[in-house]
Motif scaffolding. Structure first.
Motif, PDB file in Angstrom:
ATOM      1  N   UNK A 153      -9.605   3.879  -7.620  1.00  0.00           N
ATOM      2  CA  UNK A 153     -10.374   4.459  -6.522  1.00  0.00           C
ATOM      3  C   UNK A 153      -9.801   5.768  -5.986  1.00  0.00           C
ATOM      4  N   UNK A 154      -8.527   6.033  -6.251  1.00  0.00           N
ATOM      5  CA  UNK A 154      -7.908   7.261  -5.751  1.00  0.00           C
ATOM      6  C   UNK A 154      -7.424   8.174  -6.887  1.00  0.00           C
ATOM      7  N   UNK A 155      -7.864   7.877  -8.108  1.00  0.00           N
ATOM      8  CA  UNK A 155      -7.540   8.747  -9.237  1.00  0.00           C
ATOM      9  C   UNK A 155      -6.065   8.815  -9.556  1.00  0.00           C
ATOM     10  N   UNK A 215      -3.913  -6.248  -9.777  1.00  0.00           N
ATOM     11  CA  UNK A 215      -3.534  -4.963 -10.373  1.00  0.00           C
ATOM     12  C   UNK A 215      -4.597  -4.516 -11.372  1.00  0.00           C
ATOM     13  N   UNK A 216      -5.068  -5.450 -12.192  1.00  0.00           N
ATOM     14  CA  UNK A 216      -6.100  -5.106 -13.177  1.00  0.00           C
ATOM     15  C   UNK A 216      -7.357  -4.586 -12.488  1.00  0.00           C
ATOM     16  N   UNK A 217      -7.726  -5.196 -11.355  1.00  0.00           N
ATOM     17  CA  UNK A 217      -8.889  -4.723 -10.611  1.00  0.00           C
ATOM     18  C   UNK A 217      -8.657  -3.317 -10.059  1.00  0.00           C
ATOM     19  N   UNK A 218      -7.438  -3.073  -9.571  1.00  0.00           N
ATOM     20  CA  UNK A 218      -7.122  -1.744  -9.046  1.00  0.00           C
ATOM     21  C   UNK A 218      -7.157  -0.695 -10.156  1.00  0.00           C
ATOM     22  N   UNK A 277      -4.478   1.475  -4.928  1.00  0.00           N
ATOM     23  CA  UNK A 277      -5.528   1.216  -3.937  1.00  0.00           C
ATOM     24  C   UNK A 277      -5.497   2.175  -2.756  1.00  0.00           C
ATOM     25  N   UNK A 278      -4.534   3.078  -2.725  1.00  0.00           N
ATOM     26  CA  UNK A 278      -4.482   4.063  -1.640  1.00  0.00           C
ATOM     27  C   UNK A 278      -3.542   3.705  -0.510  1.00  0.00           C
ATOM     28  N   UNK A 315       0.621   6.608 -13.518  1.00  0.00           N
ATOM     29  CA  UNK A 315       1.392   5.359 -13.589  1.00  0.00           C
ATOM     30  C   UNK A 315       0.941   4.448 -14.725  1.00  0.00           C
ATOM     31  N   UNK A 316       0.220   5.009 -15.697  1.00  0.00           N
ATOM     32  CA  UNK A 316      -0.320   4.204 -16.793  1.00  0.00           C
ATOM     33  C   UNK A 316       0.777   3.511 -17.583  1.00  0.00           C
TER      34      UNK A 316
END
Length: 356
Positions: free
Chosen positions: A172-174, A164-167, A316-317, A179-180
């Motif tokens: 990548x999809x703005x 999740x942290x990497x996403x 991640x889309x 959802x912050x």
């Protein structure tokens, strides 16, 4: 896809495409599933999602080993449910691998089967929990090391949070801005991670189903008794607290897991009690004291973790779970986090069911 199946798949299973009926079956998130009816037989056909299951042959081999063991137990009168078994190809193989055109396998179809997506009563919850407990109890004599890990670290909360942290970092999809608040909520659950780290290494690794949703227990529509445990795709070595936790996660809300009526997403105390009663009636004598204590932890971890997985996929889309509309995975994530919060708010009351 049905035309492709008729033209390229059915012949591998000795089915005449001209007379066969092929129709979609179920509502799973991962694989594509169909019911095939030939002149003199019927079976369930699946196209395995090889983006999710990188080694699909391990999946079908695991399922075959479990099926053979359960059939042996059933023949000895020690397993009371029907067994999901592979349907071999015309050349006696467990699967058809067509490379880019898909990895296909078939399993027996169980007539008179019926599934539900939301638990409606304490009786249904107890019956399903008892069936999953019976399934796990029957597998305690099968060496867990014989099974391959089809998805490494499948139930590993720290790893899921790292993904999740990497996403979040990539965004990548703005989608991060929408959802912050949920991301921040997940990152605040450090105490749960610490508790998990202290417990996991003390538990025995057993064969687990790893996807104990209510719709993976089939009812017999003739009398609505338990018929079979299905979907053995994620059966691997693991900790039974996660099987218990996934039952809690998917049984005790009156709403489906993608419901946006968050005010109705809450823990039903009586359903939780029924799960405990049914599951422990089969496994109470099998579980170690440490395993029994871990069940409450498993309930909390699974609610948070599936929410993390939905949220990660949204960022991640939507590459893992099938969606039906934009924002579907975010809705699922919000649903699961709300359920997790409800679980925490009722901890004192719910834990009493595990102590009795």
């Amino acid at each position: 896809m049905i035309d492709f199946i008729r033209q390229n798949i059915l012949s591998h299973f000795g089915i005449d495409a001209a007379s066969a009926k092929v129709s979609p079956l179920g509502n799973g998130h991962i694989n594509h599933t169909f019911l095939v009816r030939g002149n003199d037989n019927e079976f369930v056909l699946q196209k395995i999602n090889t983006d999710v299951f990188k080694t699909p042959s391990a999946l079908v081999n695991n399922a075959d080993k479990i099926s053979q063991h359960l059939q042996m137990k059933a023949a000895a009168g020690e397993y009371q449910l029907q067994v999901v078994s592979p349907e071999l190809t015309a050349s006696d193989e467990l699967f058809v691998d067509l490379g880019e055109q898909g990895f296909w396998r078939a399993i027996n179809y169980l007539p008179f089967s019926h599934s539900i997506d939301v638990v409606g009563s304490e009786a249904d919850a107890e019956m399903a929990a008892k069936a999953f407990g019976h399934f796990s109890c029957a597998l305690t004599e099968l060496d867990a090391e014989l099974l391959e890990d089809v998805i490494p670290n499948f139930h590993h909360l720290p790893g899921r949070i790292e993904l999740l942290a990497q996403a979040v970092e990539a965004d990548s999809h703005g989608r991060l801005v929408e959802c912050k608040l949920w991301v921040d909520f997940v990152m605040s659950q450090s105490e749960l991670l610490q508790e998990l780290a202290e417990v996991e290494g003390k538990l025995p690794r057993r064969i687990c189903h790893n996807d104990t949703k209510i719709n993976n227990m089939l009812f017999d529509k003739r009398d609505m008794t338990s018929l079979a445990i299905i979907d053995l795709d994620t059966c691997m070595k693991g900790y039974l607290m996660y099987d218990f936790g996934d039952m809690v996660r998917t049984f005790y809300s009156p709403e489906e897991e993608d419901s946006t009526a968050l005010d109705k997403v809450l823990v039903r105390e009586s359903i939780f009690g029924a799960i405990c009663s049914g599951y422990l009636s089969e496994l109470g004598a099998v579980l170690s004291e440490q395993e029994r204590k871990s069940l409450w932890l498993g309930a909390r971890v699974m609610c948070l973790m599936i929410g993390v997985r939905f949220l990660t996929d949204h960022l991640n889309g939507d590459v893992y779970f099938q969606i039906h509309h934009a924002g579907h995975n975010l809705e699922r994530a919000a649903n699961q986090f709300t359920l997790y919060q409800s679980l925490l708010s009722q901890q004192e009351v719910l834990c009493k069911f595990l102590q009795s």
